[in-house]
Design a protein around this motif. Sequence first.
Motif, PDB file in Angstrom:
ATOM      1  N   ALA A  41      51.415  43.151  47.749  1.00 55.21           N
ATOM      2  CA  ALA A  41      50.585  42.027  47.794  1.00 55.21           C
ATOM      3  C   ALA A  41      49.432  42.191  47.113  1.00 55.21           C
ATOM      4  O   ALA A  41      48.823  41.350  46.481  1.00 55.21           O
ATOM      5  CB  ALA A  41      50.420  41.389  49.266  1.00 55.21           C
ATOM      6  N   ILE A  42      48.564  43.521  47.301  1.00 52.87           N
ATOM      7  CA  ILE A  42      47.299  43.863  46.590  1.00 52.87           C
ATOM      8  C   ILE A  42      47.561  43.643  45.121  1.00 52.87           C
ATOM      9  O   ILE A  42      46.821  43.034  44.245  1.00 52.87           O
ATOM     10  CB  ILE A  42      46.921  45.146  47.101  1.00 52.87           C
ATOM     11  N   PHE A  43      48.575  44.344  44.621  1.00 56.72           N
ATOM     12  CA  PHE A  43      48.932  44.146  43.109  1.00 56.72           C
ATOM     13  C   PHE A  43      49.212  42.795  42.612  1.00 56.72           C
ATOM     14  O   PHE A  43      48.625  42.521  41.570  1.00 56.72           O
ATOM     15  CB  PHE A  43      49.782  45.049  42.603  1.00 56.72           C
ATOM     16  N   ALA A  44      49.866  42.283  43.330  1.00 56.64           N
ATOM     17  CA  ALA A  44      50.326  40.815  43.120  1.00 56.64           C
ATOM     18  C   ALA A  44      49.074  40.021  43.163  1.00 56.64           C
ATOM     19  O   ALA A  44      48.851  38.953  42.032  1.00 56.64           O
ATOM     20  CB  ALA A  44      51.504  40.448  43.843  1.00 56.64           C
ATOM     21  N   GLN A  45      48.344  40.096  43.992  1.00 53.92           N
ATOM     22  CA  GLN A  45      46.951  39.091  44.021  1.00 53.92           C
ATOM     23  C   GLN A  45      46.118  39.385  42.832  1.00 53.92           C
ATOM     24  O   GLN A  45      45.259  38.537  42.454  1.00 53.92           O
ATOM     25  CB  GLN A  45      46.429  39.441  45.488  1.00 53.92           C
ATOM     26  N   SER A 110      44.126  48.241  57.100  1.00 48.29           N
ATOM     27  CA  SER A 110      43.131  48.135  56.119  1.00 48.29           C
ATOM     28  C   SER A 110      43.564  47.849  54.794  1.00 48.29           C
ATOM     29  O   SER A 110      43.199  46.806  54.040  1.00 48.29           O
ATOM     30  CB  SER A 110      42.463  49.471  55.782  1.00 48.29           C
ATOM     31  N   LEU A 111      44.968  47.940  54.636  1.00 45.98           N
ATOM     32  CA  LEU A 111      45.659  47.294  53.567  1.00 45.98           C
ATOM     33  C   LEU A 111      45.868  45.868  53.578  1.00 45.98           C
ATOM     34  O   LEU A 111      45.676  45.271  52.604  1.00 45.98           O
ATOM     35  CB  LEU A 111      47.084  48.131  53.421  1.00 45.98           C
ATOM     36  N   ARG A 112      46.470  45.417  54.695  1.00 45.30           N
ATOM     37  CA  ARG A 112      46.393  43.979  54.865  1.00 45.30           C
ATOM     38  C   ARG A 112      45.116  43.168  54.602  1.00 45.30           C
ATOM     39  O   ARG A 112      44.911  42.199  54.157  1.00 45.30           O
ATOM     40  CB  ARG A 112      46.975  43.623  56.246  1.00 45.30           C
ATOM     41  N   ARG A 113      44.070  43.748  55.473  1.00 44.29           N
ATOM     42  CA  ARG A 113      42.781  43.275  55.205  1.00 44.29           C
ATOM     43  C   ARG A 113      42.247  43.145  53.595  1.00 44.29           C
ATOM     44  O   ARG A 113      41.718  42.366  53.222  1.00 44.29           O
ATOM     45  CB  ARG A 113      41.655  44.237  56.051  1.00 44.29           C
ATOM     46  N   ALA A 114      42.738  44.312  52.838  1.00 42.28           N
ATOM     47  CA  ALA A 114      42.229  44.278  51.295  1.00 42.28           C
ATOM     48  C   ALA A 114      43.316  43.186  50.671  1.00 42.28           C
ATOM     49  O   ALA A 114      42.563  42.437  49.845  1.00 42.28           O
ATOM     50  CB  ALA A 114      42.663  45.523  50.689  1.00 42.28           C
ATOM     51  N   ALA A 115      44.333  43.081  51.072  1.00 40.40           N
ATOM     52  CA  ALA A 115      45.286  41.895  50.546  1.00 40.40           C
ATOM     53  C   ALA A 115      44.763  40.633  50.735  1.00 40.40           C
ATOM     54  O   ALA A 115      44.632  39.796  49.691  1.00 40.40           O
ATOM     55  CB  ALA A 115      46.723  42.226  50.726  1.00 40.40           C
ATOM     56  N   ASP A 116      44.486  40.411  52.089  1.00 41.09           N
ATOM     57  CA  ASP A 116      43.855  39.149  52.319  1.00 41.09           C
ATOM     58  C   ASP A 116      42.472  38.743  51.499  1.00 41.09           C
ATOM     59  O   ASP A 116      42.227  37.735  50.928  1.00 41.09           O
ATOM     60  CB  ASP A 116      43.483  38.988  53.689  1.00 41.09           C
ATOM     61  N   ALA A 117      41.667  39.908  51.441  1.00 38.34           N
ATOM     62  CA  ALA A 117      40.375  39.591  50.560  1.00 38.34           C
ATOM     63  C   ALA A 117      40.666  39.397  49.223  1.00 38.34           C
ATOM     64  O   ALA A 117      39.908  38.448  48.522  1.00 38.34           O
ATOM     65  CB  ALA A 117      39.598  40.934  50.773  1.00 38.34           C
ATOM     66  N   ILE A 118      41.632  39.856  48.533  1.00 39.22           N
ATOM     67  CA  ILE A 118      41.768  39.764  47.131  1.00 39.22           C
ATOM     68  C   ILE A 118      42.282  38.564  47.036  1.00 39.22           C
ATOM     69  O   ILE A 118      42.140  37.566  45.834  1.00 39.22           O
ATOM     70  CB  ILE A 118      42.713  40.890  46.563  1.00 39.22           C
ATOM     71  N   GLY A 119      43.205  37.989  47.947  1.00 39.00           N
ATOM     72  CA  GLY A 119      43.919  36.412  48.057  1.00 39.00           C
ATOM     73  C   GLY A 119      42.573  35.456  48.029  1.00 39.00           C
ATOM     74  O   GLY A 119      42.879  34.535  47.270  1.00 39.00           O
ATOM     75  N   VAL A 120      41.680  35.797  48.758  1.00 37.81           N
ATOM     76  CA  VAL A 120      40.425  34.961  48.928  1.00 37.81           C
ATOM     77  C   VAL A 120      39.863  34.562  47.650  1.00 37.81           C
ATOM     78  O   VAL A 120      39.454  33.763  47.159  1.00 37.81           O
ATOM     79  CB  VAL A 120      39.592  35.220  50.017  1.00 37.81           C
ATOM     80  N   ILE A 121      39.653  35.824  46.814  1.00 34.98           N
ATOM     81  CA  ILE A 121      39.036  35.945  45.560  1.00 34.98           C
ATOM     82  C   ILE A 121      39.666  34.964  44.533  1.00 34.98           C
ATOM     83  O   ILE A 121      39.319  34.221  43.808  1.00 34.98           O
ATOM     84  CB  ILE A 121      39.128  37.285  44.908  1.00 34.98           C
TER      85      ILE A 121
END
Length: 457
Positions: A41-45, A110-121
């Motif tokens: 999800a991080i790379f997709a976001q 932490s990885l989910r937290r990062a994915a969520d934060a990039i999604g908010v961006i």
Amino acid sequence: MTFGHWRREAYEALSAANVAMGQRRANTAADINTAVTARCAIFAQLARATELLVGGRPTPETPDRAQASAILTRRGQTLTKFYVGLRAAAIVDRQFPSTPAIVRTEPARSLRRAADAIGVIGDILASHVPPGRGPRTPEGLAIRAGGGVQSGLADLARLTARAVMIDIALPRWLEHAPGSLAEIYRPVAVTAKWTASSRLSTVARDLVAAGSGQAPLSDLNVARSPLNPAPGVSTVDDAIAALAAARTWMWHNPAQLTGEHLQLGTQVGLAVHMLTSGGDPKMVGGWRQAAIAAAELRATPPVGPARDAAAELAEALRWLRSRSPIRRGGRGELRHQQISRLDAELPFMAATLHKGLTAALQRRELSVRAESSLRRQAGSLVFGTTERWRPAVKDDDVVQDLTQALLQQHDVDRDGGQPVAAAQAFPHPPRPTSSLPRVSSSPTPEMTPRRARPRSR
């Protein structure tokens, strides 16, 4: 919360996840599944945010990893290589079950937290530049004009470089999974090894270097409509949110802008400049002229959403005036750096007020004082002055004063070196027709104007 806040949140979460992978073994299937799903999800976001920043896909096709490897070795085309690398990094040759709602173990948390934060961006960007549509805010216009895009890409590239560090550690972390879990999640390890060995991190470094010194998007926030009742303002962030909501609504609804909006908007500009310049006449003169001129205009009171926008401006103005060193016994409470963030809102405000002023004049909804007359009531020897008002026109002195002050202040703010994308990229509004040569078609807000000539009195 702003673009900058969520960028920091994502970076810190990725750093924490990277540390955790070196300290904790992969234990349960739920933890592993959450970690690898969040990693994809991080790379997709990141790819989604890139699309929103640049206004679409840099390449129409999504190549597989073999094609992506070839593209990443090309010379030039940094943006295309970056996007292709992100898309390829998000591809995993297997679907995994959904992850639990609550995760408390590292590095999955932490990885989910990062994915969520990039999604908010991405959500913040989409509120200004929605995909497949034109910009819906002044900030969106600025982004589409190139403002902040380079620095925004640099921010995404920094996060990408940190995500690549995750992929360097991920295969070894998965090798320690109990039982057959390592084999189940082998497709993720294969993708991670590709990302780690690809040139994606090199491309990311190139984008970081290209964004150095460019106007940042740190203060960009989600675009919202004015609220009823207007939220209380007690911080700089609250004031920025109130001003952004009001002027975004006014930008989209210039036909509903009234004299009250003009008065409040110019007074806000004056209050901000009084705080940031220490009262220097050279700095506040344009907004003072605009505020004086706007105070001479009258119009019907705003109603509905127009009233809500005016209330947001009024609340921001109340707070700004409460920060005045004069009202606080000569002691300024806020640091100049904090207040200067509000200064970056003023180019938008000036352009928005000018757009609304032009629309109000066309509708003949603004009034100015006409020549007063002396009248004597029947049976009285005393003459009284009768105040008269008439519809304002563009040639009225007070209208020209306001128009020139707004345009001049917009230019001053743009030329003042504000380190914000909006201040540098926002398109100029048109000059008043009295200062332009006659043309066959009417100017639009996106046209680049000529310098206004001094008006003779």
